[in-house]
Design a protein around this motif. Structure first.
Motif, PDB file in Angstrom:
ATOM      1  N   LEU A   1      10.883 -33.712 -27.375  1.00  0.00           N
ATOM      2  CA  LEU A   1      10.581 -34.036 -25.985  1.00  0.00           C
ATOM      3  C   LEU A   1      10.558 -32.748 -25.164  1.00  0.00           C
ATOM      4  O   LEU A   1      11.204 -31.761 -25.533  1.00  0.00           O
ATOM      5  N   PRO A   2       9.844 -32.716 -24.049  1.00  0.00           N
ATOM      6  CA  PRO A   2       8.973 -33.787 -23.555  1.00  0.00           C
ATOM      7  C   PRO A   2       7.726 -33.946 -24.423  1.00  0.00           C
ATOM      8  O   PRO A   2       7.339 -33.035 -25.145  1.00  0.00           O
ATOM      9  N   ARG A   3       7.127 -35.116 -24.332  1.00  0.00           N
ATOM     10  CA  ARG A   3       5.910 -35.365 -25.097  1.00  0.00           C
ATOM     11  C   ARG A   3       4.786 -34.443 -24.616  1.00  0.00           C
ATOM     12  O   ARG A   3       4.758 -34.043 -23.459  1.00  0.00           O
ATOM     13  N   PHE A   4       3.873 -34.154 -25.505  1.00  0.00           N
ATOM     14  CA  PHE A   4       2.723 -33.318 -25.141  1.00  0.00           C
ATOM     15  C   PHE A   4       1.548 -33.671 -26.043  1.00  0.00           C
ATOM     16  O   PHE A   4       1.729 -34.230 -27.130  1.00  0.00           O
TER      17      PHE A   4
ATOM     18  N   GLY B   1      12.501 -24.132 -25.368  1.00  0.00           N
ATOM     19  CA  GLY B   1      12.061 -24.887 -24.206  1.00  0.00           C
ATOM     20  C   GLY B   1      11.854 -26.370 -24.396  1.00  0.00           C
ATOM     21  O   GLY B   1      11.319 -27.036 -23.500  1.00  0.00           O
ATOM     22  N   PHE B   2      12.272 -26.932 -25.520  1.00  0.00           N
ATOM     23  CA  PHE B   2      12.134 -28.373 -25.734  1.00  0.00           C
ATOM     24  C   PHE B   2      13.450 -29.084 -25.423  1.00  0.00           C
ATOM     25  O   PHE B   2      14.520 -28.454 -25.349  1.00  0.00           O
TER      26      PHE B   2
ATOM     27  N   ASP C   1       2.635 -23.397 -30.174  1.00  0.00           N
ATOM     28  CA  ASP C   1       3.084 -22.019 -30.376  1.00  0.00           C
ATOM     29  C   ASP C   1       4.605 -21.931 -30.283  1.00  0.00           C
ATOM     30  O   ASP C   1       5.253 -21.216 -31.064  1.00  0.00           O
ATOM     31  N   ARG C   2       5.180 -22.675 -29.324  1.00  0.00           N
ATOM     32  CA  ARG C   2       6.641 -22.658 -29.181  1.00  0.00           C
ATOM     33  C   ARG C   2       7.317 -23.341 -30.373  1.00  0.00           C
ATOM     34  O   ARG C   2       8.361 -22.900 -30.848  1.00  0.00           O
ATOM     35  N   LEU C   3       6.686 -24.412 -30.860  1.00  0.00           N
ATOM     36  CA  LEU C   3       7.220 -25.065 -32.062  1.00  0.00           C
ATOM     37  C   LEU C   3       7.171 -24.122 -33.261  1.00  0.00           C
ATOM     38  O   LEU C   3       8.114 -24.047 -34.055  1.00  0.00           O
ATOM     39  N   GLU C   4       6.068 -23.407 -33.384  1.00  0.00           N
ATOM     40  CA  GLU C   4       5.925 -22.468 -34.497  1.00  0.00           C
ATOM     41  C   GLU C   4       7.009 -21.387 -34.421  1.00  0.00           C
ATOM     42  O   GLU C   4       7.580 -20.995 -35.448  1.00  0.00           O
TER      43      GLU C   4
ATOM     44  N   GLU D   1      19.043 -26.976 -32.006  1.00  0.00           N
ATOM     45  CA  GLU D   1      19.321 -25.714 -31.314  1.00  0.00           C
ATOM     46  C   GLU D   1      18.064 -24.848 -31.216  1.00  0.00           C
ATOM     47  O   GLU D   1      17.791 -24.235 -30.172  1.00  0.00           O
ATOM     48  N   ALA D   2      17.297 -24.797 -32.295  1.00  0.00           N
ATOM     49  CA  ALA D   2      16.074 -23.985 -32.285  1.00  0.00           C
ATOM     50  C   ALA D   2      15.061 -24.541 -31.290  1.00  0.00           C
ATOM     51  O   ALA D   2      14.391 -23.785 -30.571  1.00  0.00           O
ATOM     52  N   LEU D   3      14.950 -25.867 -31.222  1.00  0.00           N
ATOM     53  CA  LEU D   3      14.012 -26.482 -30.282  1.00  0.00           C
ATOM     54  C   LEU D   3      14.428 -26.193 -28.841  1.00  0.00           C
ATOM     55  O   LEU D   3      13.593 -25.871 -27.985  1.00  0.00           O
TER      56      LEU D   3
END
Length: 477
Positions: free
Chosen positions: A370-373, A354-355, A259-262, A348-350
């Motif tokens: 990162l971090p891996r999930f 929170g990445f 969801d955060r990636l999206e 910057e977007a990541l």
């Protein structure tokens, strides 16, 4: 005797008994078995086969023989052909003999010839064969099946055969026909577990809607399934997997990494970078996918200059606890300074969401997330389509497409059972395409009654054929 010698004898007896009768034809019916009938020939030379007698010693269409004034001749022909002893029982499908006997007993008492057909799921259908003069074809009207049902009760009533249809359903159902218990060919059976796993992987990857997942799965174990029963076994397991996944999702955190990636990718799009999660299955196919999407978005007026994506193989790595790697660059295929600018925007977007991305600043190196999930994505994020053209899509999963508004489907052999297995409180329009206008009109009353129960918000039912016929039924209000 070999088959050629048997055929010579059948032909000789037929010519003797039916001497002087026009349009007599001999039909093959499997190894060592033949039928004899009277072809119907149009002025244009079109031919319709009408088998009346078989080498099992049966008059299979006694009412047709009577209408043609050939009852006595056909009975004599059946007797003499039966006396040849050409009865290879191994050519009979399971329950075929019993179904034919019941069908003839019930329908001949009503003055009708019975027509028996095997459907794709392995059940027998009993009904009538009716000549459509306009299209010069014989159309099948089903009355009952070995499921113990009357698929089109209003049509049976219109034909004046409701009582016969009910009796057929009762007696055919009592046979206990269970096609699912019939062993599949070994090759087909062996492909089922692999096909299930291939679809399960697509479900885990979670980037395509359920219908597209089925359409796009390219694993040979899925694409090469040829037996309808094997296909339905796979789809049944797939449906169970989907529902199991939805139950598992209830225990997931409210906000997932996906969801955060999206959200990060949405920010990128707002800044002019088209970004895809699961774009293609390789770097090259991923670039093709994002450029295709960019073309579509530009046609809508968006100004785009960069692209970013990770592909399905990246997701497979993340499913096993590995890292996602994001490819990026300018939309034009020639390298430029914008490649690095795109990478910086992605980083910057990541970070904003929170990445902690790892990137060396080179346009030639993908960005590691990162971090891996462990990758997880809710079905509600991808099952957002509003229009569905049903092919192999399982009927019972229609209710899991909450934004679905319209459905188009072919009125194929098992469509009534597919419709009966659907339910949706969002679908507003249903279109059914039949082979002919006659088929559509004959089924219309029964189909209308059925879909009212399965689609509470349905406003419009459209039935059409492959040519120009179309009729719309308004159901709202």
């Amino acid at each position: 005797m070999n088959e050629e010698q048997w055929e010579e004898q059948v032909r000789a007896i037929t010519h003797e008994v039916l001497a002087g009768v026009q349009n007599v034809a001999l039909y093959t019916g499997g190894p060592g078995h033949w039928g004899v009938g009277i072809d119907l020939i149009s002025d244009l030379g079109q031919v319709l086969e009408r088998k009346i007698v078989s080498t099992r010693g049966e008059v299979v269409k006694p009412m047709l023989a009577a209408r043609l004034g050939l009852s006595a001749k056909m009975e004599e022909l059946a007797r003499r052909l039966g006396a040849l002893g050409v009865r290879p029982e191994d050519t009979l499908a399971p329950w075929e003999k019993e179904v034919h006997a019941i069908a003839r007993e019930v329908l001949e008492a009503a003055g009708e010839d019975a027509e028996v057909r095997l459907d794709e799921a392995g059940h027998w259908r009993v009904g009538l064969e009716v000549f459509d003069e306009e299209r010069f074809e014989l159309r099948f009207r089903v009355l009952a099946t070995t499921r113990g049902d009357v698929p089109l009760p209003l049509l049976a009533e219109k034909l004046g055969l409701s009582a016969q249809a009910a009796e057929l359903a009762r007696r055919l159902g009592a046979l206990g026909v269970r096609p699912e218990d019939t062993p599949l060919p070994e090759e087909e059976a062996a492909m089922i577990p692999e096909a299930v796993e291939a679809l399960r992987l697509g479900l885990d990857i979670g980037v395509h809607s359920l219908p597209r997942l089925l359409d796009d799965c390219s694993h040979s174990s899925w694409t090469e399934l040829g037996d309808e029963r094997a296909l339905r076994k796979v789809l049944k397991e797939f449906s169970q997997d989907v529902r199991k996944r939805l139950e598992e999702e209830k225990a997931w955190p409210e906000v997932l990494e996906a969801d955060r990636l999206e959200a990060a990718f949405k920010d990128l799009l707002d800044s002019g970078i088209v970004a895809q999660m699961g774009g293609g299955n390789t770097l090259s196919s991923g670039w093709s996918a994002v450029r295709e999407e960019a073309d579509e978005l530009r046609e809508r007026g968006l100004e785009l200059w960069g692209a970013a994506f990770f592909h399905e193989q990246d997701i497979e790595s993340a499913l096993a606890g590995g890292s996602l790697h994001i490819a990026f660059g300018e939309l034009d295929e020639e390298p430029s300074d914008k490649d690095v600018q795109t990478g910086q925007a992605v980083v910057e977007a990541l970070r904003k969401h929170g990445f902690e991305p790892d990137w060396n600043g080179s346009a030639d190196t993908r960005i590691q997330v990162l971090p891996r999930f462990t990758w997880r994505r809710r079905r509600s994020r991808v099952d957002t389509l509003e229009h569905l053209s049903i092919g192999t899509f399982p009927a019972d999963l229609v209710e899991l497409l909450p934004q679905l508004r319209t459905i188009w489907m072919r009125a194929a052999e098992l469509y009534l059972y597919d419709l009966a297995g659907m339910w949706s409180d969002s679908v507003e329009q249903l279109t059914l395409e039949y082979d002919s206008e006659g088929d559509a009109l004959e089924a219309l009353a029964d189909v209308t009654a059925l879909v009212k129960k399965r689609f509470p918000r349905l406003q419009t039912l459209i039935v059409k054929d492959r040519n120009s016929f179309e009729e719309t039924v308004t159901l709202s209000g």
